[in-house]
Design a protein around this motif. Structure first.
Motif, mmCIF file in Angstrom:
data_model
loop_
_atom_site.group_PDB
_atom_site.id
_atom_site.type_symbol
_atom_site.label_atom_id
_atom_site.label_comp_id
_atom_site.label_asym_id
_atom_site.label_seq_id
_atom_site.Cartn_x
_atom_site.Cartn_y
_atom_site.Cartn_z
ATOM 1 N N THR A 5 0.853 -1.187 0.000
ATOM 2 C CA THR A 5 0.000 0.000 0.000
ATOM 3 C C THR A 5 0.887 1.236 0.000
ATOM 4 O O THR A 5 1.823 1.341 0.803
ATOM 5 C CB THR A 5 -0.921 0.011 1.229
ATOM 6 O OG1 THR A 5 -1.741 -1.155 1.198
ATOM 7 C CG2 THR A 5 -1.809 1.242 1.225
ATOM 8 N N PHE A 6 0.605 2.190 -0.887
ATOM 9 C CA PHE A 6 1.442 3.370 -1.068
ATOM 10 C C PHE A 6 0.655 4.644 -0.765
ATOM 11 O O PHE A 6 -0.542 4.723 -1.008
ATOM 12 C CB PHE A 6 1.981 3.433 -2.499
ATOM 13 C CG PHE A 6 2.887 2.304 -2.858
ATOM 14 C CD1 PHE A 6 4.256 2.424 -2.718
ATOM 15 C CD2 PHE A 6 2.362 1.100 -3.319
ATOM 16 C CE1 PHE A 6 5.099 1.379 -3.034
ATOM 17 C CE2 PHE A 6 3.201 0.046 -3.650
ATOM 18 C CZ PHE A 6 4.567 0.184 -3.499
ATOM 19 N N LEU A 12 4.644 15.379 -4.746
ATOM 20 C CA LEU A 12 4.867 14.103 -5.422
ATOM 21 C C LEU A 12 3.589 13.607 -6.097
ATOM 22 O O LEU A 12 3.647 12.840 -7.062
ATOM 23 C CB LEU A 12 5.371 13.048 -4.430
ATOM 24 C CG LEU A 12 6.729 13.317 -3.779
ATOM 25 C CD1 LEU A 12 7.115 12.158 -2.877
ATOM 26 C CD2 LEU A 12 7.806 13.570 -4.828
ATOM 27 N N ASN A 13 2.439 14.051 -5.607
ATOM 28 C CA ASN A 13 1.174 13.652 -6.210
ATOM 29 C C ASN A 13 1.028 14.136 -7.649
ATOM 30 O O ASN A 13 0.254 13.564 -8.423
ATOM 31 C CB ASN A 13 0.007 14.172 -5.372
ATOM 32 C CG ASN A 13 -0.182 13.369 -4.095
ATOM 33 O OD1 ASN A 13 -0.818 12.325 -4.107
ATOM 34 N ND2 ASN A 13 0.376 13.857 -2.998
ATOM 35 N N ASP A 14 1.774 15.180 -8.013
ATOM 36 C CA ASP A 14 1.677 15.709 -9.369
ATOM 37 C C ASP A 14 2.120 14.692 -10.411
ATOM 38 O O ASP A 14 1.743 14.796 -11.586
ATOM 39 C CB ASP A 14 2.521 16.980 -9.505
ATOM 40 C CG ASP A 14 2.005 18.118 -8.646
ATOM 41 O OD1 ASP A 14 0.825 18.061 -8.243
ATOM 42 O OD2 ASP A 14 2.772 19.061 -8.369
ATOM 43 N N ARG A 22 -3.153 11.847 -3.307
ATOM 44 C CA ARG A 22 -3.551 12.248 -1.948
ATOM 45 C C ARG A 22 -4.414 11.199 -1.243
ATOM 46 O O ARG A 22 -5.320 11.536 -0.494
ATOM 47 C CB ARG A 22 -4.255 13.609 -1.983
ATOM 48 C CG ARG A 22 -3.311 14.711 -2.425
ATOM 49 C CD ARG A 22 -3.978 16.057 -2.601
ATOM 50 N NE ARG A 22 -2.949 17.043 -2.933
ATOM 51 C CZ ARG A 22 -2.461 17.220 -4.166
ATOM 52 N NH1 ARG A 22 -2.930 16.503 -5.175
ATOM 53 N NH2 ARG A 22 -1.508 18.094 -4.383
ATOM 54 N N GLN A 23 -4.095 9.948 -1.495
ATOM 55 C CA GLN A 23 -4.799 8.873 -0.807
ATOM 56 C C GLN A 23 -3.961 7.598 -0.884
ATOM 57 O O GLN A 23 -3.042 7.492 -1.699
ATOM 58 C CB GLN A 23 -6.160 8.624 -1.455
ATOM 59 C CG GLN A 23 -6.091 8.191 -2.914
ATOM 60 C CD GLN A 23 -7.466 8.004 -3.514
ATOM 61 O OE1 GLN A 23 -8.313 7.353 -2.923
ATOM 62 N NE2 GLN A 23 -7.712 8.590 -4.680
ATOM 63 N N GLU A 24 -4.272 6.660 -0.002
ATOM 64 C CA GLU A 24 -3.607 5.365 -0.060
ATOM 65 C C GLU A 24 -4.153 4.548 -1.220
ATOM 66 O O GLU A 24 -5.329 4.647 -1.559
ATOM 67 C CB GLU A 24 -3.831 4.596 1.252
ATOM 68 C CG GLU A 24 -3.069 5.152 2.433
ATOM 69 C CD GLU A 24 -3.163 4.229 3.636
ATOM 70 O OE1 GLU A 24 -3.996 3.297 3.605
ATOM 71 O OE2 GLU A 24 -2.403 4.424 4.594
ATOM 72 N N PHE A 25 -3.285 3.760 -1.826
ATOM 73 C CA PHE A 25 -3.737 2.830 -2.859
ATOM 74 C C PHE A 25 -2.806 1.617 -2.854
ATOM 75 O O PHE A 25 -1.639 1.704 -2.461
ATOM 76 C CB PHE A 25 -3.750 3.494 -4.238
ATOM 77 C CG PHE A 25 -2.394 3.977 -4.718
ATOM 78 C CD1 PHE A 25 -1.566 3.149 -5.471
ATOM 79 C CD2 PHE A 25 -1.959 5.263 -4.412
ATOM 80 C CE1 PHE A 25 -0.326 3.598 -5.907
ATOM 81 C CE2 PHE A 25 -0.716 5.710 -4.846
ATOM 82 C CZ PHE A 25 0.099 4.877 -5.600
#
Length: 250
Positions: A5-6, A12-14, A22-25
């Motif tokens: 899970t990242f 870094l979201n860009d 901006r969320q876990e996946f």
């Protein structure tokens, strides 16, 4: 199959697809995948990463991921000191020097204007840039994510802005370079140090108005250009000063 899970933070979201920002996946990983391999497989150059936590513990780029790991990835920290944790690179560079890729010629000239040793050629190949950066301890500047993923590149910045003036401001503020500036000490064309030269030694090469109004001159030993603090110098000085002003400041 290994699944981890990242969660990526801040800018870094860009680099991520919208559905992961901006969320876990969760993402599948190769059985021997390292943090560097997965971070870059997900689209983020390793040079943009300052801190990696796996299950709450700081790790390096070569850490092997295991099934069920929770991975948090952070960019460069501005607001607080993370020294007690662990940075992903062994040490910072002692001297701030750059090498810019073929699309950043304008930025290279502006960095030289601010006094930062910046290599640039419009025919550099990616492998050549990576090799020079590693050998000379230079920070790679590029808008090419794949270049920053090169194993030989340890320090680099992905440049988000499009126009050179905004690119300069981005790099100056991101790397906190205001106190390291030495404006007008390098040749904009050659990147070589400028040296003072007596007016009488260049008198015949000066325009009439410059002979009358100016007394201080510098020269580049490579291209033999002559520089003096005229109106162009003043405009460039204003640009350099503006580059270190925080966004939104008056």
């Amino acid at each position: 199959m290994v699944t981890a899970t990242f969660r990526f933070y801040e800018e870094l979201n860009d680099f991520l697809p919208p559905e992961w920002r901006r969320q876990e996946f969760s993402a599948p990983c190769a059985r021997a995948a390292t943090t560097k391999h997965m971070i870059e497989a997900l689209g983020v150059p390793h040079t943009e990463v300052e801190l990696i936590l796996v299950n709450g513990e700081s790790v390096g780029l070569d850490h092997l991921l295991k099934d069920g790991d929770r991975v948090s990835i952070y960019p460069r920290f501005e607001a607080f000191d993370i020294t007690p944790l662990m940075r992903v690179r062994e040490r910072p560079l002692r001297v701030t020097r750059f090498i810019a890729d073929a699309h950043l010629g304008g930025l290279a000239r502006l960095l030289r204007m601010a006094g930062f040793d910046t290599l640039y050629r419009n025919d550099y190949q990616d492998r050549e840039i990576a090799q020079i950066a590693g050998q000379q301890g230079r920070i790679v500047l590029t808008r090419d994510r794949d270049l920053l993923k090169h194993r030989a590149v340890t320090h680099g910045c992905y440049v988000h802005a499009i126009k050179p003036a905004q690119q300069l401001s981005e790099i100056m503020q991101r790397l906190d370079l205001a106190r390291s500036m030495q404006p007008f000490t390098l040749c904009l064309q050659c990147n070589a140090p400028l040296h003072s030269i007596a007016k009488e030694d260049v008198l015949e090469r000066l325009p009439p108005s410059v002979r009358t109004n100016h007394t201080r001159f510098t020269t580049c030993h490579l291209c033999q250009r002559i520089f003096w603090p005229g109106t162009h110098w003043e405009r460039m000085r204003e640009l350099v000063d503006a580059s270190v002003q925080p966004v939104g400041s008056a």
